[in-house]
Write a protein that holds these residues in place. Structure first.
Motif, PDB file in Angstrom:
ATOM      1  N   ASP A 195       0.854  -1.188   0.000  1.00  9.47           N
ATOM      2  CA  ASP A 195       0.000   0.000   0.000  1.00  9.47           C
ATOM      3  C   ASP A 195       0.892   1.239   0.000  1.00  9.47           C
ATOM      4  OD1 ASP A 195      -1.824   2.018   0.310  1.00  9.47           O
ATOM      5  OD2 ASP A 195      -2.397   1.472   2.363  1.00  9.47           O
ATOM      6  N   PRO A 196       0.931   2.020  -1.084  1.00  7.38           N
ATOM      7  CA  PRO A 196       1.799   3.196  -1.126  1.00  7.38           C
ATOM      8  C   PRO A 196       1.574   4.161   0.030  1.00  7.38           C
ATOM      9  CG  PRO A 196       0.925   2.728  -3.306  1.00  7.38           C
ATOM     10  CD  PRO A 196       0.203   1.829  -2.351  1.00  7.38           C
ATOM     11  N   GLU A 197       0.338   4.255   0.495  1.00  9.26           N
ATOM     12  CA  GLU A 197       0.037   5.161   1.600  1.00  9.26           C
ATOM     13  C   GLU A 197       0.667   4.681   2.907  1.00  9.26           C
ATOM     14  OE1 GLU A 197      -1.501   8.087   1.376  1.00  9.26           O
ATOM     15  OE2 GLU A 197      -1.624   7.803  -0.799  1.00  9.26           O
ATOM     16  N   GLY A 198       0.890   3.382   3.012  1.00  8.23           N
ATOM     17  CA  GLY A 198       1.481   2.836   4.221  1.00  8.23           C
ATOM     18  C   GLY A 198       2.989   2.685   4.146  1.00  8.23           C
ATOM     19  N   ARG A 199       3.559   3.039   3.019  1.00  5.62           N
ATOM     20  CA  ARG A 199       4.999   2.896   2.819  1.00  5.62           C
ATOM     21  C   ARG A 199       5.755   3.990   3.569  1.00  5.62           C
ATOM     22  NH1 ARG A 199       5.563   2.187  -3.225  1.00  5.62           N
ATOM     23  NH2 ARG A 199       4.117   0.496  -2.706  1.00  5.62           N
ATOM     24  N   ILE A 200       6.904   3.659   4.106  1.00  4.92           N
ATOM     25  CA  ILE A 200       7.714   4.628   4.822  1.00  4.92           C
ATOM     26  C   ILE A 200       8.145   5.756   3.887  1.00  4.92           C
ATOM     27  CG2 ILE A 200       9.929   3.502   4.342  1.00  4.92           C
ATOM     28  CD1 ILE A 200      10.726   4.020   7.246  1.00  4.92           C
ATOM     29  N   THR A 201       8.219   6.987   4.393  1.00  2.00           N
ATOM     30  CA  THR A 201       8.675   8.113   3.585  1.00  2.00           C
ATOM     31  C   THR A 201      10.196   8.198   3.629  1.00  2.00           C
ATOM     32  OG1 THR A 201       8.634   9.727   5.395  1.00  2.00           O
ATOM     33  CG2 THR A 201       6.563   9.369   4.169  1.00  2.00           C
ATOM     34  N   ALA A 202      10.762   9.005   2.748  1.00  6.02           N
ATOM     35  CA  ALA A 202      12.219   9.180   2.735  1.00  6.02           C
ATOM     36  C   ALA A 202      12.703   9.746   4.065  1.00  6.02           C
ATOM     37  CB  ALA A 202      12.620  10.095   1.578  1.00  6.02           C
ATOM     38  N   HIS A 203      11.981  10.718   4.594  1.00  3.01           N
ATOM     39  CA  HIS A 203      12.370  11.325   5.879  1.00  3.01           C
ATOM     40  C   HIS A 203      12.283  10.310   7.007  1.00  3.01           C
ATOM     41  CE1 HIS A 203      12.968  14.384   8.928  1.00  3.01           C
ATOM     42  NE2 HIS A 203      11.879  13.956   9.554  1.00  3.01           N
ATOM     43  N   GLU A 204      11.211   9.511   7.018  1.00  2.00           N
ATOM     44  CA  GLU A 204      11.064   8.483   8.056  1.00  2.00           C
ATOM     45  C   GLU A 204      12.156   7.429   7.930  1.00  2.00           C
ATOM     46  OE1 GLU A 204       6.171   8.713   8.522  1.00  2.00           O
ATOM     47  OE2 GLU A 204       7.114   7.294   7.120  1.00  2.00           O
ATOM     48  N   ALA A 205      12.516   7.073   6.701  1.00  2.00           N
ATOM     49  CA  ALA A 205      13.565   6.081   6.494  1.00  2.00           C
ATOM     50  C   ALA A 205      14.895   6.572   7.061  1.00  2.00           C
ATOM     51  CB  ALA A 205      13.706   5.757   5.011  1.00  2.00           C
ATOM     52  N   LEU A 206      15.169   7.859   6.931  1.00  2.00           N
ATOM     53  CA  LEU A 206      16.411   8.426   7.467  1.00  2.00           C
ATOM     54  C   LEU A 206      16.517   8.248   8.972  1.00  2.00           C
ATOM     55  CD1 LEU A 206      16.876  11.793   5.522  1.00  2.00           C
ATOM     56  CD2 LEU A 206      18.461   9.858   5.579  1.00  2.00           C
ATOM     57  N   LEU A 207      15.383   8.195   9.636  1.00  2.00           N
ATOM     58  CA  LEU A 207      15.362   8.071  11.092  1.00  2.00           C
ATOM     59  C   LEU A 207      15.384   6.616  11.554  1.00  2.00           C
ATOM     60  CD1 LEU A 207      12.651  10.790  11.884  1.00  2.00           C
ATOM     61  CD2 LEU A 207      15.141  11.048  11.896  1.00  2.00           C
ATOM     62  N   HIS A 208      15.391   5.678  10.601  1.00  2.00           N
ATOM     63  CA  HIS A 208      15.359   4.263  10.963  1.00  2.00           C
ATOM     64  C   HIS A 208      16.645   3.866  11.689  1.00  2.00           C
ATOM     65  CE1 HIS A 208      15.081  -0.123  10.593  1.00  2.00           C
ATOM     66  NE2 HIS A 208      13.781   0.062  10.406  1.00  2.00           N
ATOM     67  N   ARG A 209      16.506   3.000  12.672  1.00  2.00           N
ATOM     68  CA  ARG A 209      17.649   2.621  13.520  1.00  2.00           C
ATOM     69  C   ARG A 209      18.762   1.916  12.740  1.00  2.00           C
ATOM     70  NH1 ARG A 209      13.251  -0.457  14.541  1.00  2.00           N
ATOM     71  NH2 ARG A 209      13.398  -2.745  14.283  1.00  2.00           N
ATOM     72  N   TRP A 210      18.473   1.379  11.539  1.00  2.00           N
ATOM     73  CA  TRP A 210      19.517   0.713  10.766  1.00  2.00           C
ATOM     74  C   TRP A 210      20.635   1.660  10.385  1.00  2.00           C
ATOM     75  CZ3 TRP A 210      21.073   0.630   5.396  1.00  2.00           C
ATOM     76  CH2 TRP A 210      21.918  -0.453   5.073  1.00  2.00           C
ATOM     77  N   PHE A 211      20.335   2.941  10.278  1.00  2.00           N
ATOM     78  CA  PHE A 211      21.342   3.927   9.884  1.00  2.00           C
ATOM     79  C   PHE A 211      22.135   4.474  11.086  1.00  2.00           C
ATOM     80  CE2 PHE A 211      18.368   4.335   6.243  1.00  2.00           C
ATOM     81  CZ  PHE A 211      19.270   4.114   5.224  1.00  2.00           C
ATOM     82  N   ALA A 212      21.900   3.956  12.274  1.00  2.00           N
ATOM     83  CA  ALA A 212      22.508   4.524  13.473  1.00  2.00           C
ATOM     84  C   ALA A 212      24.030   4.517  13.432  1.00  2.00           C
ATOM     85  CB  ALA A 212      22.008   3.763  14.710  1.00  2.00           C
ATOM     86  N   ASP A 213      24.632   3.485  12.827  1.00  2.00           N
ATOM     87  CA  ASP A 213      26.094   3.414  12.793  1.00  2.00           C
ATOM     88  C   ASP A 213      26.667   3.778  11.420  1.00  2.00           C
ATOM     89  OD1 ASP A 213      25.137   1.165  11.512  1.00  2.00           O
ATOM     90  OD2 ASP A 213      26.717  -0.166  12.282  1.00  2.00           O
ATOM     91  N   ALA A 214      25.862   4.458  10.598  1.00  2.00           N
ATOM     92  CA  ALA A 214      26.345   4.877   9.271  1.00  2.00           C
ATOM     93  C   ALA A 214      27.502   5.866   9.422  1.00  2.00           C
ATOM     94  CB  ALA A 214      25.214   5.520   8.473  1.00  2.00           C
TER      95      ALA A 214
END
Length: 271
Positions: free
Chosen positions: A251-270
């Protein structure tokens, strides 16, 4: 459009064309590798009717360091000049690179996509070779100097004009780039063992309806001899699976946004 050998930009910079990199169809013109002094540049010609539009778009996006905009312009020849990058993610991802560096490249790419989306622009052309990377290696240590998303002039002008846009489509495409960068595999590619004897891998993706053929090949790949392991079962860290899952919501409406993706914990050690 005739090829050029020299050009003078609005900056006063004098460009000497070294070679033609790409011949684009119709009115799109050529892409050149050029030099000015001891620096290299990419020169790209655009249709004359679109020159002012792109010039305004670049001006609007210049504040983001994660988007490649023109560094100079040659209006009388409808050409833009861009700073040259050493590499792109399609080839860089094949290096033996620590995961935090790969995460940093993907994070900076997302920053560029976020900046586009904030301006109402849908990128529409997200792929690994459109993510440019300048890097250096000293004593075996790789340092990422700059990451930018490129070819934004190939996006749909209606998107920049705040027409009917589909930002979630960019996120769906970006997840393919993320999977490639982490696993070093193109997930929609046809494996060598799936080809018939003498069959050209590229021919699988060509024809009157290339997308139909691609998805036909994918669908036919599911069988007892060649089972396809779901991404959720692959030996990949759970946080990355979670991020990809949020990018892939049907569902495109339920898909994470670019801004929300930036805040995802996977990027914490980038890095």
């Amino acid at each position: 459009m005739a090829a050029i050998t020299r050009a003078v930009g609005q900056s006063g910079r004098r460009y000497l064309v070294e070679r033609v990199l790409q011949e684009k169809p119709g009115p799109l013109g050529q892409v050149y590798l050029a030099s000015a002094g001891n620096q290299q540049y990419i020169l790209k010609s655009v249709p004359k009717n679109d020159f002012k539009y792109f010039q305004d778009m670049f001006s609007d996006l210049r504040r983001s360091p994660y988007i490649r905009v023109a560094d100079d312009a040659i209006p009388d020849q409808s050409i833009f000049a861009y700073k040259y990058f050493k590499d792109h993610l399609l080839s860089f991802a094949q290096k033996d690179t620590p995961l935090p560096l790969i995460k940093g490249i993907l994070r900076d790419s997302l920053r560029g996509i976020t900046a586009l989306h904030e301006k109402g622009i849908v990128y529409t052309d997200i792929k690994a070779n459109n993510i440019l990377v300048n890097w250096d290696e000293t004593d075996g240590n790789t340092t990422i100097q700059r990451v930018q998303i490129a070819d934004i002039e190939d996006s749909d002008p209606e998107a920049h004009a705040s027409g009917h846009v589909h930002k979630p489509s960019d996120i769906f495409s970006f997840r393919i780039v993320c999977i490639y960068a982490v696993t070093k595999r193109v997930i929609f590619a046809v494996a060598d063992e799936e080809l018939e004897e003498g069959e050209d891998k590229l021919a699988i993706h060509l024809g009157d309806s290339p997308w139909t053929q691609i998805f036909t090949v994918i669908a036919e790949g599911f069988n007892k001899e060649h089972p396809r392991e779901p991404f959720a079962l692959k030996d990949i860290e759970s946080e990355f699976k979670d991020l990809v899952g949020k990018m892939t919501n049907i569902d495109p409406e339920g898909r994470i946004t670019a801004h929300e993706a930036l805040l995802h914990r996977w990027f914490a050690d980038a890095v």
